[in-house]
Design a protein around this motif. Structure first.
Motif, short mmCIF file in Angstrom:
data_model
loop_
_atom_site.label_atom_id
_atom_site.label_comp_id
_atom_site.label_asym_id
_atom_site.label_seq_id
_atom_site.Cartn_x
_atom_site.Cartn_y
_atom_site.Cartn_z
N ARG A 20 0.86 -1.18 0.00
CA ARG A 20 0.00 0.00 0.00
C ARG A 20 0.89 1.22 0.00
NH1 ARG A 20 -5.40 -0.47 1.09
NH2 ARG A 20 -6.14 -2.56 1.60
N LEU A 21 0.73 2.05 -1.02
CA LEU A 21 1.53 3.26 -1.13
C LEU A 21 0.63 4.46 -1.30
CD1 LEU A 21 4.27 2.05 -3.68
CD2 LEU A 21 4.50 2.21 -1.19
N LEU A 22 1.05 5.57 -0.73
CA LEU A 22 0.35 6.84 -0.94
C LEU A 22 1.28 7.76 -1.72
CD1 LEU A 22 -1.90 8.93 -0.56
CD2 LEU A 22 -0.89 9.49 1.69
N ASN A 23 0.82 8.16 -2.90
CA ASN A 23 1.53 9.11 -3.74
C ASN A 23 0.88 10.48 -3.56
OD1 ASN A 23 2.76 10.62 -5.74
ND2 ASN A 23 1.84 9.49 -7.45
N VAL A 24 1.62 11.40 -2.97
CA VAL A 24 1.12 12.76 -2.79
C VAL A 24 1.71 13.61 -3.91
CG1 VAL A 24 1.10 14.79 -1.29
CG2 VAL A 24 0.77 12.51 -0.32
N SER A 25 0.83 14.19 -4.73
CA SER A 25 1.27 14.80 -5.98
C SER A 25 0.56 16.13 -6.20
CB SER A 25 0.97 13.83 -7.13
OG SER A 25 1.60 14.22 -8.33
N TYR A 26 0.98 16.83 -7.24
CA TYR A 26 0.34 18.09 -7.60
C TYR A 26 -0.89 17.80 -8.46
CZ TYR A 26 2.82 17.58 -12.08
OH TYR A 26 3.30 17.11 -13.28
N ASP A 27 -1.77 18.79 -8.60
CA ASP A 27 -3.13 18.48 -9.04
C ASP A 27 -3.27 18.03 -10.49
OD1 ASP A 27 -2.58 21.05 -9.87
OD2 ASP A 27 -4.36 21.95 -9.00
N VAL A 28 -2.52 18.60 -11.44
CA VAL A 28 -2.77 18.22 -12.83
C VAL A 28 -2.02 16.95 -13.24
CG1 VAL A 28 -3.36 20.55 -13.56
CG2 VAL A 28 -0.99 19.77 -13.76
N SER A 29 -1.40 16.27 -12.28
CA SER A 29 -0.76 14.99 -12.57
C SER A 29 -1.70 13.80 -12.35
CB SER A 29 0.48 14.80 -11.69
OG SER A 29 0.10 14.61 -10.33
N ARG A 30 -2.89 14.05 -11.85
CA ARG A 30 -3.75 12.95 -11.41
C ARG A 30 -4.10 12.00 -12.55
NH1 ARG A 30 -8.13 15.39 -8.33
NH2 ARG A 30 -6.91 17.31 -8.32
#
Length: 334
Positions: A20-30
């Motif tokens: 289980r991984l959480l990728n915290v990213s910027y919005d237009v990369s979703r």
């Protein structure tokens, strides 16, 4: 994708442990990471057949996301769009100081640039950054205080002004400042992030032009608002570098370091690089980028640090409270 094989050898092929991984990213990369997660999960499953893979995503303005991680959001990996956001996590002891050496290309799997999105038929006849300072042109962009993409938008416009007026960023540049005051006086909304700005432009129907990233503009023009908007490439724009890193303080606690590293390593595999290009991100692999020149054309860009100095200098000059952005945005246009 070979990177998972390394994790397999170290964790044991066929491990029964779930990932289980959480990728915290910027919005237009979703949109990209939504599809990339499927690629990664399939490959990881091939080398760990008894494992279940679950990748969660969190998206928002890059700086707000970095601050959330700094304040306790348990990200295993961060995929951001500005080095200063990463440096905040280094200072907090969450990301290793040598994060740029952990992956190829200084941990930049892809780049992008800032472009302009206009209404169908381009009724205001916008062709370059300079047109955004004209009277009667309404501009939509995110807020540079919360969005890394917005900082690139501001710096892209500012860098164009310096280039057009042949002014030195480190001396007097009155013409560029006057142009930027006019442009910022035309901004009708500063949203928290790029996707929110897209929503304001499309759904709230605010503005004549949206300043956004190349990949977001292509997705909007080809998918979300097909036939309603047109993409304009400025004559001179800014290169956006999108860094990635493992949040080692979290992964070492959770035992997810090898899986997190594999997740980021695989961004440099050919299928992931091809996926980037298909979603209008500029892959770091030059051969794959060259294959997509029809949708990712050669453009003239500059690097922010090459014009304005280090990111620390940029932040202190432009984006601190009372900095040049605040001064120009609050000053009446002449």
């Amino acid at each position: 994708m070979s990177a998972c094989n390394q994790a397999a050898s170290e964790q044991g092929a066929g491990s029964s442990s779930d990932v289980r991984l959480l990728n915290v990213s910027y919005d237009v990369s979703r949109d990209f990471y939504k599809d990339y997660n499927v690629l990664f999960a399939k490959d990881y499953k091939a080398t760990h057949p008894d494992s279940k893979v679950k990748i969660n995503q969190s998206h928002g303005g890059s700086s707000k996301q970095a601050l959330s991680v700094a304040n306790g959001l348990q990200a295993d990996v961060v995929t951001l769009n500005q080095n200063t956001d990463m440096n905040l996590l280094v200072k907090k002891g969450l990301v290793s100081a040598d994060w740029q050496q952990a992956f190829p290309d200084n941990a930049i799997p892809y780049t992008s640039t800032m472009v302009l999105l206009v209404r169908k038929g381009n009724p205001k006849q916008i062709s370059d950054w300079s047109d955004l300072a004209r009277a009667g042109v309404k501009v939509v962009m995110p807020n540079p205080k919360t969005s890394g993409t917005a900082r690139y938008a501001f710096l892209g416009a500012y860098g164009f002004g310096l280039h057009a007026f042949k002014e030195d960023p480190h001396s007097e540049h009155a013409k560029t400042d006057d142009y930027m005051q006019k442009l910022l006086s035309n901004v009708v909304t500063y949203d928290n992030g790029s996707r929110a700005a897209t929503t304001s432009f499309l759904q709230r129907e605010l503005g004549d032009v949206l300043i956004t990233t190349e990949n977001e503009a292509h997705l909007v023009a080809g998918k979300y608002a097909k036939g309603q908007v047109e993409l304009i490439y400025p004559s001179y724009s800014i290169q956006i570098k999108n860094p990635v890193a493992v949040v080692t303080a979290v992964t070492e606690k959770n035992g997810s370091t090898e899986a997190a590293k594999a997740y980021l390593d695989n961004l440099w595999q050919d299928d992931a690089q091809e996926l980037m290009a298909s979603m209008y991100l500029r892959p770091s692999n030059p051969k794959i980028l060259a294959k997509h020149k029809d949708t990712l054309p050669d453009i003239t860009t500059f690097e922010a640090t090459g014009v304005f100095g280090s990111w620390e200098t940029i932040m202190d000059t432009f984006f601190v409270d009372g900095g040049r952005f605040d001064t120009l945005a609050q000053s009446p246009a002449s």
